[in-house]
Design an enzyme around this catalytic site. Structure first.
Site, short mmCIF file in Angstrom:
data_model
loop_
_atom_site.label_atom_id
_atom_site.label_comp_id
_atom_site.label_asym_id
_atom_site.label_seq_id
_atom_site.Cartn_x
_atom_site.Cartn_y
_atom_site.Cartn_z
N LYS A 162 0.67 -1.19 -0.20
CA LYS A 162 0.07 -0.02 0.02
C LYS A 162 0.85 1.35 -0.04
CE LYS A 162 -3.98 -2.58 0.78
NZ LYS A 162 -5.01 -2.47 0.20
N LYS A 164 -2.21 1.38 -2.74
CA LYS A 164 -2.38 0.39 -3.55
C LYS A 164 -2.11 0.77 -5.09
CE LYS A 164 -6.85 -1.00 -3.10
NZ LYS A 164 -8.33 -1.24 -2.78
N LYS A 188 2.02 -9.26 -1.61
CA LYS A 188 1.39 -9.49 -2.86
C LYS A 188 1.05 -7.95 -3.18
CE LYS A 188 -3.27 -9.99 -2.97
NZ LYS A 188 -3.84 -8.77 -2.77
N ASP A 190 -1.56 -5.27 -5.35
CA ASP A 190 -3.08 -4.94 -4.95
C ASP A 190 -3.90 -5.31 -6.18
OD1 ASP A 190 -5.05 -4.42 -3.41
OD2 ASP A 190 -4.06 -2.97 -2.28
N GLU A 191 -5.18 -5.53 -6.10
CA GLU A 191 -5.85 -5.82 -7.17
C GLU A 191 -6.09 -4.88 -8.39
OE1 GLU A 191 -7.12 -5.11 -4.09
OE2 GLU A 191 -8.33 -3.24 -4.53
N HIS A 279 -7.79 -13.35 -6.42
CA HIS A 279 -8.41 -12.09 -5.88
C HIS A 279 -9.67 -12.03 -6.58
CE1 HIS A 279 -9.37 -8.15 -4.41
NE2 HIS A 279 -8.25 -8.15 -3.71
N ARG A 280 -11.01 -11.77 -5.58
CA ARG A 280 -12.04 -11.92 -6.07
C ARG A 280 -12.78 -10.57 -6.24
NH1 ARG A 280 -15.72 -13.42 -0.59
NH2 ARG A 280 -14.78 -11.75 0.77
N LYS A 319 -13.00 -5.29 7.53
CA LYS A 319 -13.69 -4.10 6.74
C LYS A 319 -14.67 -4.75 5.75
CE LYS A 319 -10.64 -3.12 3.03
NZ LYS A 319 -9.76 -1.97 2.43
C1 CAP Z 1 -7.04 -5.42 1.72
C2 CAP Z 1 -7.07 -5.33 0.45
C3 CAP Z 1 -7.87 -6.53 -0.20
C4 CAP Z 1 -9.35 -6.96 0.36
C5 CAP Z 1 -10.27 -7.76 -0.78
C6 CAP Z 1 -8.05 -4.10 -0.10
O1 CAP Z 1 -6.50 -4.18 2.27
O2 CAP Z 1 -5.95 -5.39 -0.47
O3 CAP Z 1 -8.00 -6.51 -1.60
O4 CAP Z 1 -9.12 -7.78 1.38
O5 CAP Z 1 -11.50 -8.04 -0.02
O6 CAP Z 1 -7.64 -3.50 -1.21
O7 CAP Z 1 -8.95 -3.89 0.48
P1 CAP Z 1 -6.47 -3.98 3.71
P2 CAP Z 1 -11.71 -9.82 0.20
O8 CAP Z 1 -5.83 -4.83 4.58
O9 CAP Z 1 -5.70 -2.61 3.72
O10 CAP Z 1 -7.77 -3.60 4.17
O11 CAP Z 1 -10.67 -10.28 0.73
O12 CAP Z 1 -13.03 -9.77 1.04
O13 CAP Z 1 -11.90 -10.21 -1.05
MG MG Z 2 -6.48 -5.10 -2.44
#
Ligand code: CAP
Ligand code: MG
Length: 422
Positions: A162, A164, A188, A190-191, A279-280, A319
């Site tokens: 981060k 991201k 990893k 980020d998405e 990642h979903r 969250k």
């Molecule tokens: C978490 C995260 C993940 C989410 C996806 C984000 O970051 O990188 O993508 O966990 O949700 O971008 O929010 P934080 P899920 O640790 O800073 O919150 O796992 O429910 O698919």
């Molecule tokens: Mg993410």
């Protein structure tokens, strides 16, 4: 209407699915102008052989028998938003082996827009073993992933770099290095980080895998990096080549935005030694409303068949929305013996060291626990955040409270001071 093609002709309430049939469970609410059996039959017809005009001149003997059958209707399960549950059995020959896109175009396709239904939810899908065997499944399995990072008695812990978006490749690699040296197993992307003007894919992968080697040398531990290769199928293959050429052994794919066909392609391309982190992103657009769309359990089943080794599957705490029972059911499924390798569930989203113990209590330690903000937001930086997560994971594995562990760990104590244990 032609006899046998009326929608109620697709209903065989009390029927038994054959062992080689695929069975779907749907919640549905129908419009007032039809009954439950008619609406269920409409779903069975449209998702198998039928259309709106039953008097097809093209119908011949044998085809009608290929139609899906509503084998159970439970209107007692209605709750206002839904009128009940329909279980539908589909002959296997309706499906192309090894193709999630084709299967979904049937059982999760046109039916959501049928005028007979007000809302419709694909709750669960049970695949017959013949179909399961037609898929590659995960390459690694949970045991291999945990042993690669020597985390057999605790959850695997990781971070998402981060912010991201915004970091340059050298900055990204530096953050990753700090996380690994702090004690994390996994770093990893980020998405939404792909091949950006400010952070090109090739440069990022080269720099981050070099940082991984340095961190491995410094810690004496094996580390994992999941670079996000999400793109078109062809482009993902090129990016996977870059990962392999630079010594990587894992790729990350946003499975829903990239699409099932592209996921099949990349699983086939990278073979049996490379892991796929799934990642979903976007799932909640169709999994979140409990009375409409496709359940996350069903998505998890498709992902495992396609060969996803790690799947974001909810964390219960944190969250992101996700009810306890549903998330536990998904985790149990991903770890269960289904004739293909297992997928390790990933708990992520709003987590920090103070809640790792809760995640493990609820979901068990055959899990990847990830924190982005909960690592890089540590007052003493990413390295201390990584250390605090590792300490929290170890204490969870040992059944020791995080507060007790914090007495010996400044990084963990500082994390608990900032974020608490909820
Ligand atoms: C978490 C995260 C993940 C989410 C996806 C984000 O970051 O990188 O993508 O966990 O949700 O971008 O929010 P934080 P899920 O640790 O800073 O919150 O796992 O429910 O698919
Ligand atoms: Mg993410």
């Amino acid at each position: 209407m032609t006899e046998g093609l009326e929608y109620t002709g697709f209903v065989e309430d009390g029927g038994t699915p054959d062992e080689d049939e695929l069975v779907c469970e749907f919640y549905l609410k129908h419009v007032d102008s039809v009954e439950f059996d008619w609406a269920s039959g409409a779903v069975a017809a449209e998702s198998s052989i039928g259309t709106w005009d039953p008097s097809l001149t093209t119908m011949r003997d044998g085809i009608r028998e290929m139609g899906a059958r509503v084998v159970e209707m439970d209107t007692d399960a209605g709750d206002g938003r839904n009128d009940g549950v329909a279980r539908i059995a589909y002959p296997t020959e309706l499906f192309e082996p090894g193709s999630i896109p084709q299967i979904l175009s049937s059982v999760a396709g046109n039916i959501f827009g049928l005028s007979e239904v007000v809302n419709l939810r694909l709750k669960d899908v049970v695949f017959p073993s013949e179909l399961v065997e037609s898929f590659a499944g995960p390459a690694l399995g949970i045991g291999t992933i945990r042993s690669r990072v020597d985390a057999e008695d605790r959850p695997v812990v990781g971070t998402i770099v981060k912010p991201k978006l915004g970091l340059r490749p050298d900055e990204h690699a530096e953050v990753a290095y700090e996380g690994w040296v702090g004690g994390l197993d996994v770093v990893k992307d980020d998405e939404n980080l792909a091949d950006m003007s400010f952070n090109g894919f090739d440069d990022r992968v080269e720099a981050t895998l070099e940082a991984k080697r340095e961190a491995e040398e410094e810690t004496g531990e094996q580390k994992l990096y999941f670079p996000n290769i999400t793109a078109s199928g062809d482009e993902m293959k090129k990016r996977a080549d870059v990962v392999l050429q630079n010594g990587g052994d894992y790729v990350m794919v946003d499975i829903l935005t990239a699409g099932w066909g592209a996921l099949h392609e990349i699983r086939d391309y990278v073979g049996d030694d490379v892991g796929i982190h799934g990642h979903r992103a976007g799932h909640a657009a169709f999994t979140r409303l409990p009375y409409h769309g496709v359940s996350m359990l069903a998505v998890a089943k498709f992902a495992r068949l396609c060969g996803v080794d790690n799947l974001h599957a909810g964390a219960v705490v944190g969250k992101m929305e996700g009810g306890r029972d549903e998330v536990v059911e998904i985790y149990d499924f991903l770890r269960s013996d289904r004739g293909i390798k297992t997928t390790i569930p990933v708990a992520s989203g709003g987590l920090h060291p103070g809640v790792v113990g809760d995640v493990v209590d609820i979901l068990g330690s055959e899990t990847v626990v990830q924190a982005g903000g909960g690592v890089h937001g540590h007052p003493d930086g990413t390295r201390a955040g990584g250390r605090a997560m590792r300490e929290a994971a170890e204490s969870a594995g040992e059944g020791v409270s995080v507060e007790e562990r914090a007495e010996e760990s400044e990084a963990l104590a500082t994390a608990l001071e900032k974020w608490g244990t909820e």
